[in-house]
Scaffold this active site. Structure first.
Site, short mmCIF file in Angstrom:
data_model
loop_
_atom_site.label_atom_id
_atom_site.label_comp_id
_atom_site.label_asym_id
_atom_site.label_seq_id
_atom_site.Cartn_x
_atom_site.Cartn_y
_atom_site.Cartn_z
N GLU A 43 0.83 -1.22 0.00
CA GLU A 43 0.00 0.00 0.00
C GLU A 43 0.86 1.26 0.00
O GLU A 43 0.52 2.25 -0.62
CB GLU A 43 -0.96 0.01 1.21
CG GLU A 43 -2.16 -0.91 1.02
CD GLU A 43 -2.97 -0.60 -0.23
OE1 GLU A 43 -3.00 0.56 -0.67
OE2 GLU A 43 -3.56 -1.54 -0.79
N TYR A 126 -5.67 7.20 4.19
CA TYR A 126 -5.83 6.19 3.14
C TYR A 126 -5.13 4.90 3.53
O TYR A 126 -5.74 3.83 3.53
CB TYR A 126 -5.28 6.69 1.78
CG TYR A 126 -5.18 5.52 0.84
CD1 TYR A 126 -6.32 5.00 0.25
CD2 TYR A 126 -3.97 4.86 0.63
CE1 TYR A 126 -6.25 3.87 -0.55
CE2 TYR A 126 -3.89 3.73 -0.15
CZ TYR A 126 -5.03 3.24 -0.74
OH TYR A 126 -4.97 2.11 -1.51
N ASP A 144 -8.74 6.84 -2.33
CA ASP A 144 -7.55 7.31 -3.05
C ASP A 144 -8.00 7.93 -4.37
O ASP A 144 -9.21 8.11 -4.60
CB ASP A 144 -6.55 6.15 -3.26
CG ASP A 144 -7.06 5.14 -4.29
OD1 ASP A 144 -8.23 5.21 -4.68
OD2 ASP A 144 -6.26 4.28 -4.70
#
Ligand code: SF4
Length: 359
Positions: A43, A126, A144
């Site tokens: 991520e 996020y 996002d």
């Protein structure tokens, strides 16, 4: 095609999306693991970077640092070298710092709790939502750039996606849609939809699994969304740098401070060209200012250009010979005289790699 009101038919929307994701999701290395550390690494890498590019870096990084303990124990220099070329180096520095917090204060376990995880260095809304939902199935909706684009089209949202003031309204919509039984899969399925179907240009609406719920599709207004706030043109900075050779044929490399752009990376000394100044004079002046050396026999090597997110640089590169002075640093945190063959062991900015071969 019959149009369905999304908020009234939320469950149908989720089922259609998850069904599509179950059948067509891309086979990506971080989707084959349930290790929270590896999901976290993926991520962090995926922020601001294309999936295609991340795949190779992810595998290299995980091979080099297979666990959070391996990452925490590694020197920052190794972490930056493994990250070299992926850009946005603050991500690597923060991930390294966060791994050390996890090992030193949290018993080496990636926190299974949103608030604790969110407090780690470099973790924003996020990544906290993405990692907690994907690794632990915790009910947090991620937002996002891909997800914002999908939401903007589904709901004809006027809020500009590049305006920080819009964050709340996109988060609210995402929270309302989230499948609380399968938050990890749901978040990934919206991201996947944005990446492969609801693309920025030419969205593939006819094969979109949720086109029945999409306002933009039914109004044929896909091209109008998402809205963007106008931004200023990207400024361009002109720089001059010098590859200084000493009598042994070594060159001087300086290390940038750890905070800020390209923090911790190594580069050749130099700086901005002032108005009215020649690139060659700027090179000599910057070397004197930054490392306190005077140089001679200055010869032009090449010009390279590089674009960062908010500005571009045009760099005139010179080679020159050491003439006098002791290295005193004014700006960099470190400096070393190195054989050209040793440069490959140091993490260098992309712009430097663009002319390295010419040395
Ligand atoms: Fe995006 Fe088209 Fe699907 Fe709407 S129908 S979500 S615009 S791909």
């Amino acid at each position: 095609m019959e149009k369905k009101q999304l908020i009234e038919h939320c469950q149908d929307f989720r089922e259609a999306l998850l069904d599509w994701f179950g059948r067509y999701q891309r086979d990506l290395p971080w989707r084959r693991t349930d290790d929270p550390y590896r999901i976290w690494v993926s991520e962090v890498m995926l922020q601001q970077t294309q999936v295609k590019k991340v795949v190779d870096y992810y595998e290299k990084f995980i091979n080099r640092f297979p666990s959070v303990r391996d990452l925490a124990a590694a020197p920052l220099q190794d972490v930056l070298k493994t990250w070299e070329g992926l850009g946005y180096y603050a991500r690597a520095r923060n991930l390294h710092k966060a791994a050390q917090v996890v090992v030193d204060e949290l018993n080496g376990e990636v926190p299974r709790d949103y608030a604790t995880f969110r407090k780690l260095p470099g973790v924003g809304d996020y990544s906290a939502a993405a990692v907690q939902s994907i690794a632990f199935n915790a009910p947090y909706a991620a937002v996002d750039g891909n997800i914002k684009r999908v939401l903007a089209r589904l709901f004809l949202m006027e809020a500009p996606i590049n305006d920080a003031k819009s964050a709340k309204v996109f988060q609210q919509k995402s929270d309302a849609l989230l499948d609380r039984n399968e938050p990890g899969l749901f978040n990934q399925s919206v991201m996947e939809l944005g990446a492969v179907i609801c693309r920025p240009q030419s969205p593939a609406c006819l094969v979109c699994p949720v086109n029945a719920f999409c306002e933009a599709f039914h109004a044929t207004r896909q091209a109008e969304f998402p809205k963007r706030r106008e931004t200023k043109p990207t400024p361009e900075h002109y720089l001059a740098v010098g590859v200084i050779y000493n009598k042994r044929g070594e060159v001087l490399l300086t290390q940038r401070q750890l905070d800020g752009l390209l923090g911790g990376l190594w580069e050749f000394p130099g700086g901005q060209i002032r108005e009215g100044e020649t690139a060659e004079n700027a090179c000599v002046r910057n070397i004197a200012e930054v490392v306190n050396l005077s140089v001679t026999n200055v010869r032009y090597l090449t010009r390279v250009r590089h674009a960062y997110t908010h500005f571009k640089i045009v760099v005139d590169v010179f080679q020159c010979d050491y003439a006098a002075g002791e290295v005193v640093l004014n700006g960099p945190r470190d400096a070393k005289w190195l054989a050209i063959s040793a440069l490959q062991d140091y993490p260098l900015p992309r712009a430097t790699h663009k002319f390295l071969e010419e040395l």
